[in-house]
Write a protein that holds these residues in place. Structure first.
Motif, PDB file in Angstrom:
ATOM      1  N   VAL A  45     -51.187  -2.109 -23.482  1.00  8.62           N
ATOM      2  CA  VAL A  45     -50.728  -2.086 -24.750  1.00  8.62           C
ATOM      3  C   VAL A  45     -51.374  -2.972 -25.490  1.00  8.62           C
ATOM      4  CG1 VAL A  45     -48.635  -2.742 -26.207  1.00  8.62           C
ATOM      5  CG2 VAL A  45     -48.357  -1.542 -24.073  1.00  8.62           C
ATOM      6  N   SER A  46     -51.864  -2.290 -26.805  1.00  9.83           N
ATOM      7  CA  SER A  46     -52.586  -3.521 -27.998  1.00  9.83           C
ATOM      8  C   SER A  46     -51.717  -3.169 -29.283  1.00  9.83           C
ATOM      9  CB  SER A  46     -53.869  -3.093 -28.032  1.00  9.83           C
ATOM     10  OG  SER A  46     -54.682  -3.619 -26.807  1.00  9.83           O
ATOM     11  N   GLY A  47     -51.606  -4.129 -30.082  1.00 10.11           N
ATOM     12  CA  GLY A  47     -50.921  -3.729 -31.102  1.00 10.11           C
ATOM     13  C   GLY A  47     -50.019  -4.906 -31.654  1.00 10.11           C
ATOM     14  N   LEU A  48     -49.398  -4.852 -32.790  1.00  8.99           N
ATOM     15  CA  LEU A  48     -48.549  -5.828 -33.709  1.00  8.99           C
ATOM     16  C   LEU A  48     -47.346  -5.018 -33.752  1.00  8.99           C
ATOM     17  CD1 LEU A  48     -49.467  -8.138 -36.274  1.00  8.99           C
ATOM     18  CD2 LEU A  48     -47.560  -6.514 -36.655  1.00  8.99           C
ATOM     19  N   PHE A  49     -46.205  -5.738 -33.304  1.00  9.80           N
ATOM     20  CA  PHE A  49     -44.912  -5.384 -33.237  1.00  9.80           C
ATOM     21  C   PHE A  49     -44.104  -6.290 -33.945  1.00  9.80           C
ATOM     22  CE2 PHE A  49     -47.169  -3.316 -29.699  1.00  9.80           C
ATOM     23  CZ  PHE A  49     -47.078  -1.994 -29.879  1.00  9.80           C
ATOM     24  N   LYS A  50     -43.043  -5.834 -34.595  1.00  9.50           N
ATOM     25  CA  LYS A  50     -42.129  -6.638 -35.166  1.00  9.50           C
ATOM     26  C   LYS A  50     -41.034  -7.004 -33.688  1.00  9.50           C
ATOM     27  CE  LYS A  50     -38.415  -6.374 -38.684  1.00  9.50           C
ATOM     28  NZ  LYS A  50     -38.049  -7.512 -38.867  1.00  9.50           N
ATOM     29  N   THR A  51     -40.869  -8.311 -33.737  1.00 14.41           N
ATOM     30  CA  THR A  51     -40.044  -8.795 -32.633  1.00 14.41           C
ATOM     31  C   THR A  51     -38.673  -8.771 -32.974  1.00 14.41           C
ATOM     32  OG1 THR A  51     -39.921 -11.169 -33.778  1.00 14.41           O
ATOM     33  CG2 THR A  51     -41.283 -11.011 -32.217  1.00 14.41           C
ATOM     34  N   GLY A  52     -37.842  -8.447 -32.038  1.00 10.87           N
ATOM     35  CA  GLY A  52     -36.423  -7.979 -32.283  1.00 10.87           C
ATOM     36  C   GLY A  52     -36.179  -6.427 -32.436  1.00 10.87           C
ATOM     37  N   ASP A  53     -37.273  -5.778 -32.521  1.00 11.04           N
ATOM     38  CA  ASP A  53     -37.205  -4.215 -32.886  1.00 11.04           C
ATOM     39  C   ASP A  53     -37.559  -3.644 -31.370  1.00 11.04           C
ATOM     40  OD1 ASP A  53     -36.966  -1.727 -33.770  1.00 11.04           O
ATOM     41  OD2 ASP A  53     -38.786  -1.793 -34.966  1.00 11.04           O
ATOM     42  N   SER A  54     -36.782  -3.696 -30.493  1.00 10.76           N
ATOM     43  CA  SER A  54     -36.903  -3.027 -29.248  1.00 10.76           C
ATOM     44  C   SER A  54     -37.245  -1.649 -29.235  1.00 10.76           C
ATOM     45  CB  SER A  54     -36.097  -3.445 -28.105  1.00 10.76           C
ATOM     46  OG  SER A  54     -34.758  -3.268 -28.595  1.00 10.76           O
TER      47      SER A  54
END
Length: 81
Positions: A45-54
């Motif tokens: 996995v590579s990328g930027l994700f919003k924490t808390g948005d499972s």
């Protein structure tokens, strides 16, 4: 350094992390944990994700790798289709 400080912005950044590592990090910030079927554990996995948005994270990873998101009462599970 940007990856280290991303959590202060409410983000998690992954660069070729194993799916297990990424899920463990995302679960630190979420009320709804994500689990991974053992057959998908070694995907990257590579990328930027919003924490808390499972849910958003799970759906993005599922789309990337052709996985299914299975909803359970206590968690979301990423598994092969």
């Amino acid at each position: 350094m940007d990856q280290v400080l991303a959590w202060k912005r409410g983000e998690a950044v992954f660069d070729n992390a194993s799916l297990l590592e990424a899920v463990a990090e995302m679960n630190r910030y979420s009320q709804t944990p994500v689990s991974v079927d053992a057959r998908a554990a070694d995907l990257r996995v590579s990328g930027l994700f919003k924490t808390g948005d499972s849910a958003g994270f799970a759906q993005a990873v599922a789309n990337l790798h052709g996985l299914a998101v299975q909803e359970h009462a206590d968690r979301l599970e990423l598994a092969p289709k």
